[in-house]
Design an enzyme around this catalytic site. Structure first.
Site, mmCIF file in Angstrom:
data_model
loop_
_atom_site.group_PDB
_atom_site.id
_atom_site.type_symbol
_atom_site.label_atom_id
_atom_site.label_comp_id
_atom_site.label_asym_id
_atom_site.label_seq_id
_atom_site.Cartn_x
_atom_site.Cartn_y
_atom_site.Cartn_z
ATOM 1 C CE LYS A 13 -1.953 -1.172 3.953
ATOM 2 N NZ LYS A 13 -1.242 -2.448 4.250
ATOM 3 N NE ARG A 88 -4.371 -1.375 10.318
ATOM 4 C CZ ARG A 88 -3.373 -0.829 9.648
ATOM 5 N NH1 ARG A 88 -3.494 0.363 9.120
ATOM 6 N NH2 ARG A 88 -2.258 -1.497 9.490
ATOM 7 N NE ARG A 127 7.172 -2.226 6.317
ATOM 8 C CZ ARG A 127 5.842 -2.286 6.323
ATOM 9 N NH1 ARG A 127 5.136 -1.809 5.316
ATOM 10 N NH2 ARG A 127 5.226 -2.857 7.335
ATOM 11 N NE ARG A 161 5.952 -0.098 10.377
ATOM 12 C CZ ARG A 161 4.826 -0.383 9.736
ATOM 13 N NH1 ARG A 161 4.670 0.031 8.477
ATOM 14 N NH2 ARG A 161 3.883 -1.062 10.321
ATOM 15 N NE ARG A 172 2.149 -4.661 11.676
ATOM 16 C CZ ARG A 172 3.234 -4.573 10.917
ATOM 17 N NH1 ARG A 172 4.370 -5.113 11.324
ATOM 18 N NH2 ARG A 172 3.187 -3.942 9.782
HETATM 19 P P1 ADP Z 1 1.183 -1.664 7.523
HETATM 20 O O1 ADP Z 1 1.632 -0.663 6.485
HETATM 21 O O2 ADP Z 1 2.239 -2.685 7.806
HETATM 22 O O3 ADP Z 1 -0.161 -2.230 7.200
HETATM 23 P P2 ADP Z 1 0.620 0.659 9.167
HETATM 24 O O4 ADP Z 1 1.831 1.512 9.080
HETATM 25 O O5 ADP Z 1 -0.545 1.004 8.308
HETATM 26 O O6 ADP Z 1 1.047 -0.862 8.921
HETATM 27 O O7 ADP Z 1 0.102 0.600 10.673
HETATM 28 C C1 ADP Z 1 0.993 0.332 11.749
HETATM 29 C C2 ADP Z 1 0.179 0.231 13.044
HETATM 30 O O8 ADP Z 1 -0.473 1.476 13.303
HETATM 31 C C3 ADP Z 1 -0.957 -0.803 13.034
HETATM 32 O O9 ADP Z 1 -0.478 -2.100 13.374
HETATM 33 C C4 ADP Z 1 -1.897 -0.235 14.099
HETATM 34 O O10 ADP Z 1 -1.414 -0.486 15.419
HETATM 35 C C5 ADP Z 1 -1.769 1.278 13.865
HETATM 36 N N1 ADP Z 1 -2.786 1.798 12.911
HETATM 37 C C6 ADP Z 1 -2.542 2.350 11.684
HETATM 38 N N2 ADP Z 1 -3.679 2.729 11.093
HETATM 39 C C7 ADP Z 1 -4.682 2.389 11.941
HETATM 40 C C8 ADP Z 1 -6.095 2.498 11.886
HETATM 41 N N3 ADP Z 1 -6.731 3.032 10.816
HETATM 42 N N4 ADP Z 1 -6.809 2.034 12.951
HETATM 43 C C9 ADP Z 1 -6.212 1.497 14.018
HETATM 44 N N5 ADP Z 1 -4.874 1.364 14.147
HETATM 45 C C10 ADP Z 1 -4.104 1.817 13.120
HETATM 46 P P1 ADP Z 2 2.213 -1.824 3.198
HETATM 47 O O1 ADP Z 2 2.231 -0.302 3.151
HETATM 48 O O2 ADP Z 2 1.014 -2.411 2.547
HETATM 49 O O3 ADP Z 2 2.432 -2.356 4.591
HETATM 50 P P2 ADP Z 2 4.786 -1.595 1.780
HETATM 51 O O4 ADP Z 2 4.433 -0.796 0.578
HETATM 52 O O5 ADP Z 2 5.524 -0.906 2.863
HETATM 53 O O6 ADP Z 2 3.458 -2.333 2.342
HETATM 54 O O7 ADP Z 2 5.620 -2.860 1.270
HETATM 55 C C1 ADP Z 2 6.147 -3.800 2.195
HETATM 56 C C2 ADP Z 2 7.563 -4.190 1.762
HETATM 57 O O8 ADP Z 2 7.489 -4.989 0.557
HETATM 58 C C3 ADP Z 2 8.468 -3.024 1.428
HETATM 59 O O9 ADP Z 2 9.776 -3.352 1.847
HETATM 60 C C4 ADP Z 2 8.362 -2.893 -0.100
HETATM 61 O O10 ADP Z 2 9.576 -2.371 -0.670
HETATM 62 C C5 ADP Z 2 8.129 -4.323 -0.532
HETATM 63 N N1 ADP Z 2 7.197 -4.447 -1.666
HETATM 64 C C6 ADP Z 2 6.134 -3.648 -1.975
HETATM 65 N N2 ADP Z 2 5.490 -4.091 -3.070
HETATM 66 C C7 ADP Z 2 6.146 -5.220 -3.475
HETATM 67 C C8 ADP Z 2 5.956 -6.137 -4.565
HETATM 68 N N3 ADP Z 2 4.956 -5.994 -5.441
HETATM 69 N N4 ADP Z 2 6.836 -7.167 -4.667
HETATM 70 C C9 ADP Z 2 7.843 -7.327 -3.772
HETATM 71 N N5 ADP Z 2 8.071 -6.495 -2.727
HETATM 72 C C10 ADP Z 2 7.234 -5.446 -2.571
#
Ligand code: ADP
Ligand code: ADP
Ligand code: ZN
Length: 214
Positions: A13, A88, A127, A161, A172
């Site tokens: 994302k 979420r 990541r 992170r 998660r």
């Molecule tokens: P990822 O990109 O790996 O999906 P995020 O960076 O979006 O993770 O979120 C990291 C953490 O922040 C989540 O595990 C949760 O604890 C919190 N968080 C983020 N967005 C939300 C939301 N919309 N509602 C509740 N908790 C959130």
């Molecule tokens: P999210 O925001 O959904 O948690 P990220 O965009 O941070 O996910 O991506 C998670 C990890 O995977 C990052 O290290 C990113 O560089 C890598 N990544 C993202 N998209 C792809 C893909 N299509 N194939 C392989 N690795 C990816």
């Protein structure tokens, strides 16, 4: 153009939001990034969120709803926004609909990024992010062109992170399946849900998103 990218942690994302932001000028609104900024600032919210995030749990709905509502009102969202990490839960999705109606805005697309569980854990544990500009990378799948130097801003400092370890990732992912996946039928019923193959290479996922957005 206002869109939501939905998908489990590590789906891509953030990576795709950053690319779409550059191409379309629509602002990426990452609730995870906002919460991490609050943690760094040491605010009361940050202190509360820190423990919740380290435990792989969700921050309460009312906190997140207020945070996103205030953010959408900022002038830089005028060209549109990409929600990355929000909503979420079903209550967050319902509150979003109500707040957008209030603000005279609407959602153009809700796009699900589908990725298998085993691929996700490899993605989040590899990541890292530029400490200066926030550009996202991966040790094997998406390294900087010059090792140790950010492609976007030239910085040589990166961060990882605290919650990107296998154990917290498991919690998660469970939270995603329990609380977030039920949003998918909600948007399907509203006729706005689309899908891309999040298992594809990063460039191919971008092409699929652009085909939807037009
Ligand atoms: P990822 O990109 O790996 O999906 P995020 O960076 O979006 O993770 O979120 C990291 C953490 O922040 C989540 O595990 C949760 O604890 C919190 N968080 C983020 N967005 C939300 C939301 N919309 N509602 C509740 N908790 C959130
Ligand atoms: P999210 O925001 O959904 O948690 P990220 O965009 O941070 O996910 O991506 C998670 C990890 O995977 C990052 O290290 C990113 O560089 C890598 N990544 C993202 N998209 C792809 C893909 N299509 N194939 C392989 N690795 C990816
Ligand atoms: Zn950078």
């Amino acid at each position: 153009m206002n869109l939501i990218l939905l998908g489990p942690p590590g789906a891509g994302k953030g990576t795709q939001s950053q690319r779409l932001e550059k191409k379309y000028g629509t602002i990426q609104l990452s609730t995870g990034d906002m919460l991490r900024a609050a943690v760094r600032s040491g605010s009361e919210l940050g202190q509360r969120a820190d423990a919740i995030m380290k435990a792989g749990q969700l921050v309460p709905d009312e906190v997140m709803i207020e945070m996103i509502s205030e953010r959408i009102d900022q002038p830089d969202c005028a060209k549109g926004f990409i929600l990355d990490g929000f909503p979420r839960t079903v209550p967050q999705a319902e509150a979003l609909d109500a707040m957008l109606a209030d603000k005279g805005l609407k959602l153009d697309h809700v796009i699900e990024m589908k990725v298998d569980g085993p691929a996700l854990v490899t993605r989040v544990t590899g990541r890292f992010t530029c400490a200066k500009c926030g550009t996202g990378y991966h040790d094997s799948f998406n390294p900087p062109k010059v090792a140790g130097v950010c492609d976007n801003c030239g910085s040589t400092e990166f961060t990882r992170r605290a919650d990107d370890n296998a154990e917290t990732f498991g919690k998660r992912l469970a939270a995603y399946e329990r609380d977030t996946a039920p949003i998918l039928p909600y948007y399907r019923e509203h006729g706005v849900l689309k899908q891309v193959d999040g298992m594809a290479e990063i460039d191919e996922v971008t092409r699929q998103l652009e085909a939807i957005i037009g």
